[in-house]
Design a protein around this motif. Sequence first.
Motif, PDB file in Angstrom:
ATOM      1  N   SER A 134       0.727  -1.214   0.004  1.00  0.00           N
ATOM      2  CA  SER A 134       0.368   0.113   0.004  1.00  0.00           C
ATOM      3  C   SER A 134       0.438   1.132  -0.305  1.00  0.00           C
ATOM      4  O   SER A 134       0.396   2.207  -0.520  1.00  0.00           O
ATOM      5  CB  SER A 134      -1.005   0.398   0.864  1.00  0.00           C
ATOM      6  N   GLY A 135       1.854   1.285  -0.044  1.00  0.00           N
ATOM      7  CA  GLY A 135       3.006   2.129   0.475  1.00  0.00           C
ATOM      8  C   GLY A 135       3.117   3.533   2.612  1.00  0.00           C
ATOM      9  O   GLY A 135       3.457   3.760   1.724  1.00  0.00           O
TER      10      GLY A 135
ATOM     11  N   ALA B  51      -3.167  -0.589  -6.499  1.00  0.00           N
ATOM     12  CA  ALA B  51      -3.437  -0.133  -7.770  1.00  0.00           C
ATOM     13  C   ALA B  51      -2.325   1.438  -7.941  1.00  0.00           C
ATOM     14  O   ALA B  51      -1.613   1.287  -8.825  1.00  0.00           O
ATOM     15  CB  ALA B  51      -5.128   0.525  -8.808  1.00  0.00           C
ATOM     16  N   THR B  52      -2.538   1.800  -7.004  1.00  0.00           N
ATOM     17  CA  THR B  52      -1.732   3.444  -6.932  1.00  0.00           C
ATOM     18  C   THR B  52      -1.374   2.932  -4.958  1.00  0.00           C
ATOM     19  O   THR B  52      -1.556   3.831  -4.488  1.00  0.00           O
ATOM     20  CB  THR B  52      -2.149   4.429  -6.877  1.00  0.00           C
ATOM     21  N   PRO B  53       0.201   2.522  -5.134  1.00  0.00           N
ATOM     22  CA  PRO B  53       0.613   2.284  -3.335  1.00  0.00           C
ATOM     23  C   PRO B  53       0.870   4.228  -2.992  1.00  0.00           C
ATOM     24  O   PRO B  53       1.086   5.120  -3.844  1.00  0.00           O
ATOM     25  CB  PRO B  53       2.145   1.958  -3.833  1.00  0.00           C
ATOM     26  N   GLY B  54       0.151   4.323  -2.469  1.00  0.00           N
ATOM     27  CA  GLY B  54       1.046   5.811  -1.543  1.00  0.00           C
ATOM     28  C   GLY B  54      -0.746   6.478  -1.774  1.00  0.00           C
ATOM     29  O   GLY B  54      -1.095   7.680  -0.901  1.00  0.00           O
TER      30      GLY B  54
ATOM     31  N   VAL C  63      -5.213   6.016   6.278  1.00  0.00           N
ATOM     32  CA  VAL C  63      -5.792   4.786   5.916  1.00  0.00           C
ATOM     33  C   VAL C  63      -5.075   4.806   4.297  1.00  0.00           C
ATOM     34  O   VAL C  63      -5.792   5.559   3.624  1.00  0.00           O
ATOM     35  CB  VAL C  63      -6.936   4.423   5.833  1.00  0.00           C
ATOM     36  N   LEU C  64      -3.943   3.660   4.337  1.00  0.00           N
ATOM     37  CA  LEU C  64      -3.445   3.643   2.711  1.00  0.00           C
ATOM     38  C   LEU C  64      -3.785   2.235   2.255  1.00  0.00           C
ATOM     39  O   LEU C  64      -3.982   1.764   2.965  1.00  0.00           O
ATOM     40  CB  LEU C  64      -2.140   3.671   2.603  1.00  0.00           C
ATOM     41  N   GLY C  65      -4.376   2.157  -0.062  1.00  0.00           N
ATOM     42  CA  GLY C  65      -4.396   1.137  -0.185  1.00  0.00           C
ATOM     43  C   GLY C  65      -6.052   0.666  -0.146  1.00  0.00           C
ATOM     44  O   GLY C  65      -6.885   1.523   0.462  1.00  0.00           O
ATOM     45  N   ARG C  66      -6.424  -0.438  -0.426  1.00  0.00           N
ATOM     46  CA  ARG C  66      -7.126  -1.566  -0.206  1.00  0.00           C
ATOM     47  C   ARG C  66      -8.223  -1.497   0.637  1.00  0.00           C
ATOM     48  O   ARG C  66      -6.867  -1.809   1.290  1.00  0.00           O
ATOM     49  CB  ARG C  66      -7.700  -2.082  -1.943  1.00  0.00           C
ATOM     50  N   THR C  67      -9.299  -1.800   1.357  1.00  0.00           N
ATOM     51  CA  THR C  67      -9.392  -2.156   2.524  1.00  0.00           C
ATOM     52  C   THR C  67     -11.043  -2.299   2.425  1.00  0.00           C
ATOM     53  O   THR C  67     -11.578  -1.929   1.542  1.00  0.00           O
ATOM     54  CB  THR C  67      -8.817  -1.108   3.058  1.00  0.00           C
ATOM     55  N   SER C  68     -11.482  -2.902   3.737  1.00  0.00           N
ATOM     56  CA  SER C  68     -12.954  -2.534   3.434  1.00  0.00           C
ATOM     57  C   SER C  68     -13.631  -1.678   4.265  1.00  0.00           C
ATOM     58  O   SER C  68     -12.649  -1.172   4.981  1.00  0.00           O
ATOM     59  CB  SER C  68     -13.196  -4.473   4.628  1.00  0.00           C
ATOM     60  N   THR C  69     -15.368  -1.634   4.575  1.00  0.00           N
ATOM     61  CA  THR C  69     -16.121  -1.162   5.366  1.00  0.00           C
ATOM     62  C   THR C  69     -15.730  -1.223   6.455  1.00  0.00           C
ATOM     63  O   THR C  69     -15.226  -0.521   7.861  1.00  0.00           O
ATOM     64  CB  THR C  69     -17.286  -0.591   4.968  1.00  0.00           C
ATOM     65  N   THR C  70     -15.256  -2.599   7.164  1.00  0.00           N
ATOM     66  CA  THR C  70     -15.284  -3.181   8.425  1.00  0.00           C
ATOM     67  C   THR C  70     -13.719  -2.816   9.046  1.00  0.00           C
ATOM     68  O   THR C  70     -13.638  -2.553  10.062  1.00  0.00           O
ATOM     69  CB  THR C  70     -14.873  -4.501   8.726  1.00  0.00           C
ATOM     70  N   SER C  71     -12.781  -2.976   8.077  1.00  0.00           N
ATOM     71  CA  SER C  71     -11.406  -1.599   8.130  1.00  0.00           C
ATOM     72  C   SER C  71     -11.603  -1.016   8.860  1.00  0.00           C
ATOM     73  O   SER C  71     -10.946  -0.271   9.651  1.00  0.00           O
ATOM     74  CB  SER C  71     -10.216  -2.382   7.234  1.00  0.00           C
TER      75      SER C  71
END
Length: 707
Positions: free
Chosen positions: A334-335, A557-560, A514-522
């Motif tokens: 995620s960077g 897809a895009t780190p950072g 919060v960096l990168g892909r994550t879920s609504t729970t996270s």
Amino acid sequence: MLSLLRRGPKAQYSKKDHRTALNFARTFPENPSGALAELEALGLDQAWAEAVLDHFHPDAPQPELEDVEPETAGVETAIPGTVTAEPSGVERLAIEIPAGYVDTVEQRAKLIAALHRRLGEGWQVESVDLQNLAAVIVRGELPALRPGAATFGLADKATASNGEASAAAYSAAGRTMLGYNPFTRRAETATLPPATLELRARLLRKLPKQRSWELELLPIFGVRDGVGHLAQVIITRADTVSPERGKEIAHWLGLARTVIGHNGWWVKIDDTTGVITMNASIPLKVPDRAPYDYDVIEAGKWGELVVGRDGYNKPVIVDLAATPHALVVGRTGSGKSIFIQSMIFSALAHSFDVAVIDPVKEGLDYRFAQPYTRAGGWGCQSFPEALAAIEEVYEESQRRKAVLSQLGVPNWTKLSKDDQLKYGFKPILVVIDEGTSLAKLTSIPKSLDKDDHRAVKIADRNSAKELIVMHAGNILRECRFVAIHLLFGTQRFGTKEIGGDAGEMRENMGTRIVLGRTSTTSLAMACADPQDAAEAYELAHGQAAPDEDPASTEREATPGRGLAEIDGRGHVALQGAYAPVDELIARLEALGVPRYEGDRRPVVPEKESPFSFEEIVPEQPKAIKDLGEIELSIDDLEEADPADEPTEAPELDWSTAHAATESEPSPAEDPFAGVAKTKPRPVFDDDDPFSAPAKPRGPKVEFDWDS
């Protein structure tokens, strides 16, 4: 319909719910009392059920138009694409909309951009008929506030307290109640477009005391550089939040930037009419790359750490003076480490002392900063060193507290520059990375004995982990006023990963990234306001957060890329800054940041091994005393005459011989005091498995056979 009644009057409804309500009305038109009894038997809300049944009862008043004509009158709908010019110069047009169009705010912006390309600028959507895939657009005036407006009569049982029930009933029928008067028994309704309903729903979630039928707004869309966007929201009716104008503006400004739009929106309130206008400045687009803003970093105040750029391509700044601690969450790829590098660089550029705690990865991502860390501040090579580094920082906080207490100063910023230098008050940034692995304890296999060196090693590591997390919590709670700040990096943040104190730690970290892909729970675990964080997430990644975390093998897809939640300043989508390490080092040298030679690791006290034993140092021989010369004659060697000896030889007591050999006679009793004695033998512990076997002890008589 039963599902609608169970949800309560504030629920949101779908098309399926609308159809269910209509089917319910057709099913029980002849026996409404029986239907009501059946609903009451199920324990459902009586007031709401009565309102729905009264509305759909065959004898209920039919919709009456009271001086309100349909707002779409005069529009030529038979020839889509043909503009009808009204006498006032207002243009209206009925158009076909593409299949699959659902009229969200995002899709409305795309529709406006398409209309701009085909028909020219200035068009706005006034009403939408999704069932027939048609819409009415207007140019030359604002769209109607209440498209398809109509006034309905209310049932006799309508009261001031069951307005929500009536609003829910009209919502189930596909209309929105915008006026409710139980005394005249009239309800004003309209068929609002879904995009308008979406914005109303956002605001109502943040305004729990606001009655839904007393909130009325109109969205206006614009086009810039060929891209459509929500440009303005005009709120014509809403409850007053505060009689003070400043507080009222601040309240709506916060909603404009966190609920309707993003940072950059501004608010205007007309004191005469009470109309609130929320305005956007520039459409947001997060850049794909963000270089370091060296000029902004160097010109900023002491606590301002520049970490990237937002959707306006403006620097994103984390101000430790306002929010003293920060949380950075991001899975592998995620960077996260590059993002933390930017915060370390900004801190060093502002003359911070920096301590890095990363025993999991041994500080591999932050080696560029090792020569610039404080003495003993590189706690990365082992868990004992990590613990020693953070303990040293915490001890420094206690020293600073004592200084402030002695001087009677509540905060280090109240000290003069001379006193800050005199007493060593320099901001310290403590960086802890890989918090998930750091907080997770290792189970000791049951097959290992507790004294096994492997079990001892695991126990020592677990103890160090617990103490590191404990000191991190202490720094979060206690150390902001002595200029000590914590940056906590972790792949996931929740009670399962960090422990029961995760919630308190999150609240004490005013900046949450919060960096990168994550879920609504996270998002809910990491952020204090998950709803607004979800909107910033959607802007950053171009899609809503999923319900489940992406697979660990899925590439970012895009780190950072991510979002920042900053207390008091809302949410912002951002792209983290990046620069090569060599460039960062060269810039630090150009700024004159001190670079230290030698080891920056802390000194760890050596721990005694459980298998060691104390070495016995033999006593040094005493000095030999010279007794002079003794002359002996042959008579001295002759045997004694038995007659001269006692008739009975004294009996020797051998029971005391052993004790005599164990004790030292006093100098008065020992005629050879001062004479060198035999070198003492080491005493071995019977419990020591490595000691020599014990030998029987007793009196021993030695003879010199040569004499």
